[in-house]
Design a protein around this motif. Structure first.
Motif, PDB file in Angstrom:
ATOM      1  N   ARG A  35       0.829  -1.204   0.000  1.00  0.00           N
ATOM      2  CA  ARG A  35       0.000   0.000   0.000  1.00  0.00           C
ATOM      3  C   ARG A  35       0.872   1.266   0.000  1.00  0.00           C
ATOM      4  NH1 ARG A  35      -4.426   1.596   4.688  1.00  0.00           N
ATOM      5  NH2 ARG A  35      -5.396   3.336   3.572  1.00  0.00           N
ATOM      6  N   ALA A  36       1.949   1.263   0.792  1.00  0.00           N
ATOM      7  CA  ALA A  36       2.863   2.406   0.840  1.00  0.00           C
ATOM      8  C   ALA A  36       3.590   2.585  -0.492  1.00  0.00           C
ATOM      9  CB  ALA A  36       3.870   2.224   1.973  1.00  0.00           C
ATOM     10  N   LEU A  37       3.998   1.455  -1.107  1.00  0.00           N
ATOM     11  CA  LEU A  37       4.717   1.529  -2.375  1.00  0.00           C
ATOM     12  C   LEU A  37       3.822   2.038  -3.496  1.00  0.00           C
ATOM     13  CD1 LEU A  37       6.871  -1.744  -2.305  1.00  0.00           C
ATOM     14  CD2 LEU A  37       7.520   0.569  -1.627  1.00  0.00           C
ATOM     15  N   LEU A  38       2.559   1.638  -3.465  1.00  0.00           N
ATOM     16  CA  LEU A  38       1.621   2.112  -4.490  1.00  0.00           C
ATOM     17  C   LEU A  38       1.447   3.632  -4.424  1.00  0.00           C
ATOM     18  CD1 LEU A  38      -1.136  -0.656  -4.429  1.00  0.00           C
ATOM     19  CD2 LEU A  38       0.386  -0.084  -6.329  1.00  0.00           C
ATOM     20  N   LYS A  39       1.404   4.172  -3.204  1.00  0.00           N
ATOM     21  CA  LYS A  39       1.272   5.624  -3.038  1.00  0.00           C
ATOM     22  C   LYS A  39       2.520   6.333  -3.593  1.00  0.00           C
ATOM     23  CE  LYS A  39       0.209   9.157   0.437  1.00  0.00           C
ATOM     24  NZ  LYS A  39      -0.924   9.722  -0.309  1.00  0.00           N
ATOM     25  N   LEU A  40       3.687   5.755  -3.376  1.00  0.00           N
ATOM     26  CA  LEU A  40       4.921   6.351  -3.908  1.00  0.00           C
ATOM     27  C   LEU A  40       4.971   6.259  -5.435  1.00  0.00           C
ATOM     28  CD1 LEU A  40       7.424   5.000  -1.238  1.00  0.00           C
ATOM     29  CD2 LEU A  40       6.868   7.411  -1.648  1.00  0.00           C
ATOM     30  N   GLN A  41       4.401   5.178  -5.983  1.00  0.00           N
ATOM     31  CA  GLN A  41       4.330   5.061  -7.436  1.00  0.00           C
ATOM     32  C   GLN A  41       3.398   6.126  -8.017  1.00  0.00           C
ATOM     33  OE1 GLN A  41       3.754   1.037  -9.061  1.00  0.00           O
ATOM     34  NE2 GLN A  41       4.461   0.244  -7.096  1.00  0.00           N
ATOM     35  N   GLU A  42       2.266   6.347  -7.367  1.00  0.00           N
ATOM     36  CA  GLU A  42       1.322   7.353  -7.837  1.00  0.00           C
ATOM     37  C   GLU A  42       1.951   8.750  -7.867  1.00  0.00           C
ATOM     38  OE1 GLU A  42      -1.973   7.072  -5.235  1.00  0.00           O
ATOM     39  OE2 GLU A  42      -2.686   5.148  -6.017  1.00  0.00           O
ATOM     40  N   GLU A  43       2.860   8.991  -6.922  1.00  0.00           N
ATOM     41  CA  GLU A  43       3.503  10.305  -6.833  1.00  0.00           C
ATOM     42  C   GLU A  43       4.817  10.353  -7.596  1.00  0.00           C
ATOM     43  OE1 GLU A  43       3.808  11.366  -2.722  1.00  0.00           O
ATOM     44  OE2 GLU A  43       1.644  11.263  -2.403  1.00  0.00           O
ATOM     45  N   LYS A  44       5.069   9.300  -8.417  1.00  0.00           N
ATOM     46  CA  LYS A  44       6.227   9.277  -9.327  1.00  0.00           C
ATOM     47  C   LYS A  44       7.579   9.171  -8.602  1.00  0.00           C
ATOM     48  CE  LYS A  44       3.494  10.667 -12.913  1.00  0.00           C
ATOM     49  NZ  LYS A  44       2.756   9.579 -13.495  1.00  0.00           N
ATOM     50  N   TYR A  45       7.567   8.627  -7.378  1.00  0.00           N
ATOM     51  CA  TYR A  45       8.837   8.370  -6.688  1.00  0.00           C
ATOM     52  C   TYR A  45       9.388   7.003  -7.087  1.00  0.00           C
ATOM     53  CZ  TYR A  45       8.404  12.381  -3.541  1.00  0.00           C
ATOM     54  OH  TYR A  45       8.333  13.653  -3.029  1.00  0.00           O
ATOM     55  N   LEU A  46       8.509   6.124  -7.474  1.00  0.00           N
ATOM     56  CA  LEU A  46       8.893   4.766  -7.854  1.00  0.00           C
ATOM     57  C   LEU A  46       8.229   4.392  -9.171  1.00  0.00           C
ATOM     58  CD1 LEU A  46       8.327   2.940  -4.427  1.00  0.00           C
ATOM     59  CD2 LEU A  46      10.504   3.787  -5.322  1.00  0.00           C
ATOM     60  N   ILE A  47       8.859   3.462  -9.872  1.00  0.00           N
ATOM     61  CA  ILE A  47       8.265   2.929 -11.092  1.00  0.00           C
ATOM     62  C   ILE A  47       8.406   1.413 -11.073  1.00  0.00           C
ATOM     63  CG2 ILE A  47      10.428   3.286 -12.374  1.00  0.00           C
ATOM     64  CD1 ILE A  47       8.666   3.727 -14.863  1.00  0.00           C
ATOM     65  N   ARG A  48       7.313   0.726 -11.320  1.00  0.00           N
ATOM     66  CA  ARG A  48       7.287  -0.738 -11.281  1.00  0.00           C
ATOM     67  C   ARG A  48       7.642  -1.296 -12.646  1.00  0.00           C
ATOM     68  NH1 ARG A  48       7.242  -4.880  -7.478  1.00  0.00           N
ATOM     69  NH2 ARG A  48       6.124  -6.691  -8.281  1.00  0.00           N
ATOM     70  N   LYS A  49       8.645  -2.147 -12.704  1.00  0.00           N
ATOM     71  CA  LYS A  49       9.062  -2.785 -13.947  1.00  0.00           C
ATOM     72  C   LYS A  49       8.838  -4.290 -13.837  1.00  0.00           C
ATOM     73  CE  LYS A  49      12.440   0.699 -15.379  1.00  0.00           C
ATOM     74  NZ  LYS A  49      13.820   0.966 -15.852  1.00  0.00           N
ATOM     75  N   ARG A  50       7.900  -4.779 -14.634  1.00  0.00           N
ATOM     76  CA  ARG A  50       7.523  -6.182 -14.567  1.00  0.00           C
ATOM     77  C   ARG A  50       8.731  -7.091 -14.838  1.00  0.00           C
ATOM     78  NH1 ARG A  50       2.638  -8.589 -14.719  1.00  0.00           N
ATOM     79  NH2 ARG A  50       1.639  -6.599 -15.218  1.00  0.00           N
ATOM     80  N   GLY A  51       8.915  -8.062 -13.966  1.00  0.00           N
ATOM     81  CA  GLY A  51      10.003  -9.015 -14.118  1.00  0.00           C
ATOM     82  C   GLY A  51      11.365  -8.472 -13.732  1.00  0.00           C
ATOM     83  N   TYR A  52      11.373  -7.245 -13.184  1.00  0.00           N
ATOM     84  CA  TYR A  52      12.651  -6.617 -12.862  1.00  0.00           C
ATOM     85  C   TYR A  52      12.670  -6.087 -11.443  1.00  0.00           C
ATOM     86  CZ  TYR A  52      16.693  -3.497 -13.433  1.00  0.00           C
ATOM     87  OH  TYR A  52      17.897  -2.871 -13.294  1.00  0.00           O
ATOM     88  N   GLY A  53      11.557  -5.504 -11.012  1.00  0.00           N
ATOM     89  CA  GLY A  53      11.468  -4.965  -9.667  1.00  0.00           C
ATOM     90  C   GLY A  53      10.927  -3.547  -9.673  1.00  0.00           C
ATOM     91  N   THR A  54      11.016  -2.901  -8.533  1.00  0.00           N
ATOM     92  CA  THR A  54      10.550  -1.526  -8.390  1.00  0.00           C
ATOM     93  C   THR A  54      11.760  -0.603  -8.295  1.00  0.00           C
ATOM     94  OG1 THR A  54       8.538  -2.256  -7.256  1.00  0.00           O
ATOM     95  CG2 THR A  54       9.159   0.059  -7.021  1.00  0.00           C
ATOM     96  N   GLU A  55      11.821   0.357  -9.220  1.00  0.00           N
ATOM     97  CA  GLU A  55      12.986   1.241  -9.343  1.00  0.00           C
ATOM     98  C   GLU A  55      12.667   2.630  -8.810  1.00  0.00           C
ATOM     99  OE1 GLU A  55      14.806   3.396 -13.155  1.00  0.00           O
ATOM    100  OE2 GLU A  55      15.218   1.226 -13.184  1.00  0.00           O
TER     101      GLU A  55
END
Length: 379
Positions: free
Chosen positions: A53-73
């Motif tokens: 849930r915390a990571l999703l919020k950071l993704q929404e705010e463009k702090y993180l980007i999820r890369k399928r098969g690679y991880g969260t950058e």
């Protein structure tokens, strides 16, 4: 780094803030892959659901980007910090004396008010204008802009309006945008020049122009208004629009006028640079001004009075134009100016010099056009 004494309801918020702080401070390096949800759950003493849930919020705010098969950058690209004391000034050609005068008015007024000037010379290119708008939109308090000819940046201006970033058009404007604008009364200037030439007995008056800008279009409207008042119909084939600018436009277009429209006895050049080029060509062609042909300009630049013959023209208050644009922009920035948009049309005046005179019989020889000289005709 377990978080203690926090209810499950607010635990994800604390994890979110902790990770966000580490990213902003550079402790979690941009471009790196963050630990897995399992690893973070162990580090914070939380469930994977809470971590997700915390990571999703950071993704929404463009702090993180999820890369399928690679991880969260980590993908942290902070917007530049806005400098509330900086103004971006975008002019189409700072090498031309007219725009240099506007710039001087802007600079002096900003200096007096304690603001910084960021100068952007677009070279009259929409592409360069876009680059500057994108570069400075989040870092300055506002813009003063002379829009490039054939402007294609409506979406960028729309973004400024959406973000409530104030901007003022100077000298030129874009009719589709109801924004603060400062310009000269170009229509009145065109009317005064044309009326002056008509009163001297000229009935066939050519217009020498550059690529279209609203300032030049308005001058042509004034030209047409004066002709109609004298019972003359504006003729499309008497308006010449060169592919070149300034001196070169006047130098080449006047030769075409002499060759293709022998009935023409005067030329209204839509700026002094064009007028200078026209006078130079006429001198080389041994055509006397104003004995055989009259020429007028527009702008009243410093060199106009030193030409031989001195150039009849229209005086614009370009320095005051720059000052007024700053006054309006700072009023918007500080909130002292609210309500409907300001449209300021500065008065102009005709300056009669040696290059215009009463119509006389033309005795100059026919001059052949050289191959490759072209113009576009538009009214």
């Amino acid at each position: 780094m377990k978080i203690k004494n926090v209810s499950a309801k607010h635990l994800y918020q604390q994890i979110y803030l902790s990770l966000k702080k580490q990213i902003e401070q550079g402790k979690m390096v941009n471009g790196r892959i963050i630990p897995s949800e399992y690893e973070l759950a162990g580090e914070f003493g939380a469930s994977r659901v809470t971590i997700r849930r915390a990571l999703l919020k950071l993704q929404e705010e463009k702090y993180l980007i999820r890369k399928r098969g690679y991880g969260t950058e980590i993908s942290y690209h902070p917007e530049p910090r806005k400098d509330e004391k900086s103004i971006a000034v975008m002019l189409v050609d700072i090498t031309r004396p007219f725009f240099a005068g506007i710039l001087k008015g802007i600079q002096d007024k900003l200096d007096w008010e304690g603001y910084n000037l960021i100068l952007c010379d677009t070279e009259n290119l929409s592409g360069k204008e876009r680059e500057y708008l994108s570069k400075h939109k989040n870092s300055v308090a506002g813009f003063i802009i002379a829009p490039a000819t054939g402007n294609q940046n409506h979406a960028y201006y729309g973004e400024l309006l959406e973000k409530k970033i104030p901007f003022v058009f100077v000298d030129r404007y874009i009719p589709e945008f109801n924004v603060d604008t400062v310009f000269s009364d170009n229509m009145q200037g065109g009317y005064l020049v044309t009326k002056h030439l008509l009163n001297l007995g000229h009935k066939k008056i050519a217009v020498l122009s550059e690529l279209e800008a609203t300032s030049l279009i308005d001058r042509i409207e004034g030209y047409k208004k004066a002709l109609l008042e004298y019972g003359l119909s504006p003729a499309e084939n008497l308006v010449f629009c060169g592919k070149e600018r300034g001196f070169l436009a006047g130098y080449h277009l006047i030769k075409e006028v002499i060759e293709s429209r022998p009935e023409v006895t005067a030329a209204f050049c839509l700026n002094d640079d064009i007028g200078w080029g026209a006078l130079k060509q006429l001198a080389e062609m041994k055509i006397k001004v104003p004995e055989n042909f009259s020429v007028s300009g527009f702008d009243n630049l410093d060199f106009a009075s030193n030409l031989h013959p001195s150039l009849t023209t229209v005086n614009q208050s370009n320095y005051q134009m720059g000052e007024k644009a700053v006054e309006i922009l700072l009023g918007r920035i500080t909130g002292k100016l609210t309500g409907k948009k300001e449209t300021v049309s500065l008065p102009v005046e005709l300056v009669v010099r040696e290059s215009t005179g009463k119509i006389r019989l033309k005795t100059f020889p026919k001059i052949e056009l050289t191959q490759g000289e072209e113009s576009c005709v538009a009214l």
